[in-house]
Design a protein around this motif. Structure first.
Motif, PDB file in Angstrom:
ATOM      1  N   ASP A  14       1.000   4.394  10.982  1.00 33.98           N
ATOM      2  CA  ASP A  14      -0.038   5.508  11.535  1.00 33.98           C
ATOM      3  C   ASP A  14      -0.650   5.996  10.316  1.00 33.98           C
ATOM      4  N   GLN A  15      -0.120   6.433   9.310  1.00 34.13           N
ATOM      5  CA  GLN A  15      -0.463   6.778   7.957  1.00 34.13           C
ATOM      6  C   GLN A  15      -1.659   5.824   7.563  1.00 34.13           C
ATOM      7  N   LEU A  16      -1.362   4.598   7.360  1.00 36.27           N
ATOM      8  CA  LEU A  16      -2.077   3.600   6.751  1.00 36.27           C
ATOM      9  C   LEU A  16      -3.475   3.532   7.702  1.00 36.27           C
ATOM     10  N   GLY A  17      -3.346   3.433   8.997  1.00 34.68           N
ATOM     11  CA  GLY A  17      -4.419   2.978   9.813  1.00 34.68           C
ATOM     12  C   GLY A  17      -4.446   1.494  10.117  1.00 34.68           C
ATOM     13  N   ASP A  18      -5.678   0.940  10.506  1.00 33.25           N
ATOM     14  CA  ASP A  18      -5.699  -0.393  10.980  1.00 33.25           C
ATOM     15  C   ASP A  18      -5.259  -1.519   9.525  1.00 33.25           C
ATOM     16  N   VAL A  29      -5.129  -4.371   7.910  1.00 31.05           N
ATOM     17  CA  VAL A  29      -5.982  -5.902   7.593  1.00 31.05           C
ATOM     18  C   VAL A  29      -5.399  -6.875   6.685  1.00 31.05           C
ATOM     19  N   GLU A  49      -2.585  -3.690   3.242  1.00 32.31           N
ATOM     20  CA  GLU A  49      -3.715  -2.932   3.065  1.00 32.31           C
ATOM     21  C   GLU A  49      -4.288  -2.695   4.260  1.00 32.31           C
ATOM     22  N   SER A  50      -4.970  -1.409   4.438  1.00 31.64           N
ATOM     23  CA  SER A  50      -5.823  -1.214   5.641  1.00 31.64           C
ATOM     24  C   SER A  50      -7.195  -0.785   5.438  1.00 31.64           C
ATOM     25  N   THR A  51      -7.848  -0.188   6.334  1.00 29.21           N
ATOM     26  CA  THR A  51      -9.183  -0.066   6.159  1.00 29.21           C
ATOM     27  C   THR A  51      -9.397   1.016   5.073  1.00 29.21           C
ATOM     28  N   LYS A  52      -8.685   2.079   4.787  1.00 32.41           N
ATOM     29  CA  LYS A  52      -8.771   2.761   3.657  1.00 32.41           C
ATOM     30  C   LYS A  52      -8.092   2.739   2.453  1.00 32.41           C
ATOM     31  N   SER A  53      -6.792   2.074   2.535  1.00 35.61           N
ATOM     32  CA  SER A  53      -6.285   2.255   1.385  1.00 35.61           C
ATOM     33  C   SER A  53      -5.317   0.881   1.207  1.00 35.61           C
ATOM     34  N   VAL A  54      -4.532   0.641   0.095  1.00 36.38           N
ATOM     35  CA  VAL A  54      -3.763  -0.399  -0.232  1.00 36.38           C
ATOM     36  C   VAL A  54      -2.282   0.315  -0.652  1.00 36.38           C
ATOM     37  N   PRO A  75      -2.199  -9.198  10.973  1.00 37.81           N
ATOM     38  CA  PRO A  75      -1.776  -7.829  10.415  1.00 37.81           C
ATOM     39  C   PRO A  75      -1.578  -6.746  11.260  1.00 37.81           C
ATOM     40  N   SER A  98       0.588  15.466   9.111  1.00 39.81           N
ATOM     41  CA  SER A  98      -0.518  16.578   9.155  1.00 39.81           C
ATOM     42  C   SER A  98      -1.023  16.875  10.315  1.00 39.81           C
ATOM     43  N   ARG A 131      -9.832   9.478  11.736  1.00 41.76           N
ATOM     44  CA  ARG A 131      -9.990   8.397  13.041  1.00 41.76           C
ATOM     45  C   ARG A 131      -8.971   9.089  14.084  1.00 41.76           C
ATOM     46  N   GLU A 175      -9.516   2.797  13.781  1.00 35.99           N
ATOM     47  CA  GLU A 175     -10.842   3.101  13.260  1.00 35.99           C
ATOM     48  C   GLU A 175     -11.394   1.603  13.564  1.00 35.99           C
ATOM     49  N   SER A 176     -10.914   0.434  13.778  1.00 37.57           N
ATOM     50  CA  SER A 176     -11.767  -0.785  14.063  1.00 37.57           C
ATOM     51  C   SER A 176     -12.200  -0.757  15.461  1.00 37.57           C
ATOM     52  N   ARG A 215     -12.476  -2.555  -3.667  1.00 33.48           N
ATOM     53  CA  ARG A 215     -12.503  -1.166  -3.500  1.00 33.48           C
ATOM     54  C   ARG A 215     -13.219  -0.296  -4.629  1.00 33.48           C
ATOM     55  N   PRO A 254     -12.773  -3.515   4.583  1.00 31.44           N
ATOM     56  CA  PRO A 254     -12.806  -4.840   5.386  1.00 31.44           C
ATOM     57  C   PRO A 254     -13.803  -4.434   6.549  1.00 31.44           C
ATOM     58  N   ARG A 261      -6.593  -5.494  -8.436  1.00 31.12           N
ATOM     59  CA  ARG A 261      -4.965  -5.310  -9.089  1.00 31.12           C
ATOM     60  C   ARG A 261      -4.485  -6.484 -10.005  1.00 31.12           C
TER      61      ARG A 261
END
Lengths: 126, 361
Positions: free
Chosen positions: A32-36, A38, A59-64, A86, A126, B30, B34-35, B296, B318, B344
């Motif tokens: 949940d913290q990561l988001g989707d 990918v 890896e997600s939309t926002k972070s790795v 994923p 949060s 989100r 978000e997708s 990124r 992505p 990386r």
């Protein structure tokens, strides 16, 4: 947030199921913290992993984020379904979204039970 | 420092949003996937809270001349009811912010600035307007901004207003009543889709949000957060201040020299440097990754043949529409050969493509 009582956990948000050969995944909280999610990179079968050491990445939309092995041992199996899709980490983190299996060669150290893990995540919710 | 909430904070919380600190504001990142939010905007419509943006009013008989001096664009030539994308630069030509300026009346303009920058923009405008018969008033605290973006947005908005939406052109603004509230309806956006941005007083934000959500319920409208907004604008090749635009870069460096109107009457801040600016040594390009790892912000672009660093990624994600990772990057203008991004430590091959990545039909 779901935290199944029969599993063990790490502070890095992995879950562990079983004893001699354990199954490892990331928790619903982590997903949940990561988001989707990918992209998932996992160790190969036969690889040696050490408790607390990074062995893959998510890896997600926002972070790795690194995936840490919760135990020391040898990878016996990796889940091909999550590398193909994923999003299973988001939709079924404790089931079809499992990541890999490890034959444990050293007694696992500081794994958390469900209550302790729940306490850990409460503080940072949060 | 605690992030400031927008008037819609409780609405976001009731929708289960993940909230995040963005430029000092507590914003929805989100609501669910978000997708899925991104896809809703491409295929139907998305509802966004953009109340963190700044609204600075410039009024008076010389408001247009003051803006001509303060900004790089020719705003006194703007027709009433129209809007223009422009920038404010420092004396050295560096971009302080990118802006949308609306001409609300002959002697009234509204400058919309980014959340992180509007205090700086308001201060610079006030100082630069001093010699002119014009007043600069930062009214950001009074206004909420709600956007409806996507192919079905007109259908949704039309349920709530009698305003002539068919007659409202892209980059135009129209004062109108929407769901009982006084609003400025602007046909603008940051998604690459048709859509509207609605400026309303803070007190009207919650009822307007609910009215829009209800009007769009059976048309596929979804609440969408900043995460989707970022992938939408990236696919549309639109710059983000802090990534593609910074005070270290001129509009020319960013490939946006078209916004600089060197031949407008009078002097403007940054003109001396901008008019003598040499050809940029780097250019902004689009990258599409061949693999699945995501380039990124801040990652190096390298030449595959020898690993030499030839650029830097400014934004990457992505792409839900392309199904592949995409990025914008500054690369050396003369670079040739196959490129890769250092993800990386591993050099992942990318293809250089023209921007934007996505264009609506």
């Amino acid at each position: 947030m779901t935290i199944p009582s029969e599993l063990s956990y790490t502070a890095e948000h992995e879950w562990v199921r079983g004893e001699d050969v354990v199954t490892v995944g990331i928790t619903a909280y982590a997903a949940d913290q990561l988001g989707d999610v990918v992209f998932v990179q996992l160790p190969e079968a036969g690889a040696e992993v050490s408790a607390g050491e990074p062995c893959g990445e998510v890896e997600s939309t926002k972070s790795v984020s690194d995936v840490y092995s919760p135990v020391t041992g040898e990878i016996t199996d990796v889940n091909p379904a999550v590398t193909d899709d994923p999003s299973l980490l988001n939709s079924d983190p404790y089931g079809e979204g499992w990541l890999f299996k490890v034959r444990v060669t050293e007694e696992p150290g500081d794994l958390l039970d469900a209550d302790a893990y729940a306490k850990l995540t409460e503080g940072s919710e949060s | 420092m605690t992030a400031r909430p927008t008037p819609l904070r409780e609405v976001h919380e009731s929708l289960g949003a993940t909230l995040t600190d963005f430029a000092g504001w507590l914003m929805p990142l989100r609501y669910g996937s978000e997708s899925a939010e991104h896809k809703a905007v491409r295929e139907a419509a998305g509802l966004f809270d953009l109340s963190h943006m700044g609204e600075i009013f410039v009024t008076g008989p010389q408001a247009g001349e003051a803006l001509d001096h303060a900004l790089v664009g020719h705003l006194s030539a703007l027709n009433v009811g129209r809007a223009r994308y422009t920038m404010i630069c420092a004396e050295d030509g560096g971009v302080l912010d990118d802006l949308i300026v609306y001409r609300l009346d002959e002697a009234e303009f509204m400058v919309v600035a980014n959340a992180a920058n509007y205090p700086v923009v308001a201060a610079a405008l006030a100082e630069r307007a001093l010699p002119y018969d014009a007043v600069v008033d930062d009214r950001s605290e009074e206004f909420a901004l709600i956007a409806v973006q996507g192919p079905r947005s007109q259908e949704i908005l039309a349920k709530l207003t009698d305003a002539d939406l068919d007659g409202l052109k892209y980059y135009a603004g129209l004062p109108a009543v929407v769901a009982g509230a006084d609003a400025l309806i602007a046909r603008t956006g940051y998604t690459g889709e048709d859509g509207f941005e609605l400026f309303v007083k803070n007190a009207d934000a919650v009822p307007l949000w609910h009215a829009l959500a209800e009007a769009g319920a059976d048309l596929g409208l979804k609440a969408a957060g900043l995460s989707a907004r970022d992938t939408l604008r990236l696919e549309a090749g639109m710059p983000l201040y802090g990534n593609e635009l910074t005070s270290e870069l001129t509009p020319y460096d960013a490939g946006l020299g078209r916004v600089v109107k060197l031949d407008k009457p009078g002097d403007f801040v940054g003109k001396a440097v901008l008019s003598a600016a040499p050809e940029p040594t780097r250019k902004l390009v689009g990258l599409v990754a061949r693999g699945r790892r995501v380039p990124r912000h801040g990652y190096s672009v390298v030449r595959q043949a020898d690993g030499e660093v030839v650029g830097v990624v400014t934004s990457g994600a992505p792409s839900p529409t392309l199904g592949k990772p995409i990025a914008m990057a500054y690369v050396d203008a003369g670079v040739t050969g196959e490129l890769a991004v250092d993800i990386r430590g591993s050099h992942e091959p990318v293809d250089v493509v023209d921007l934007p990545f996505y264009k609506k039909n």
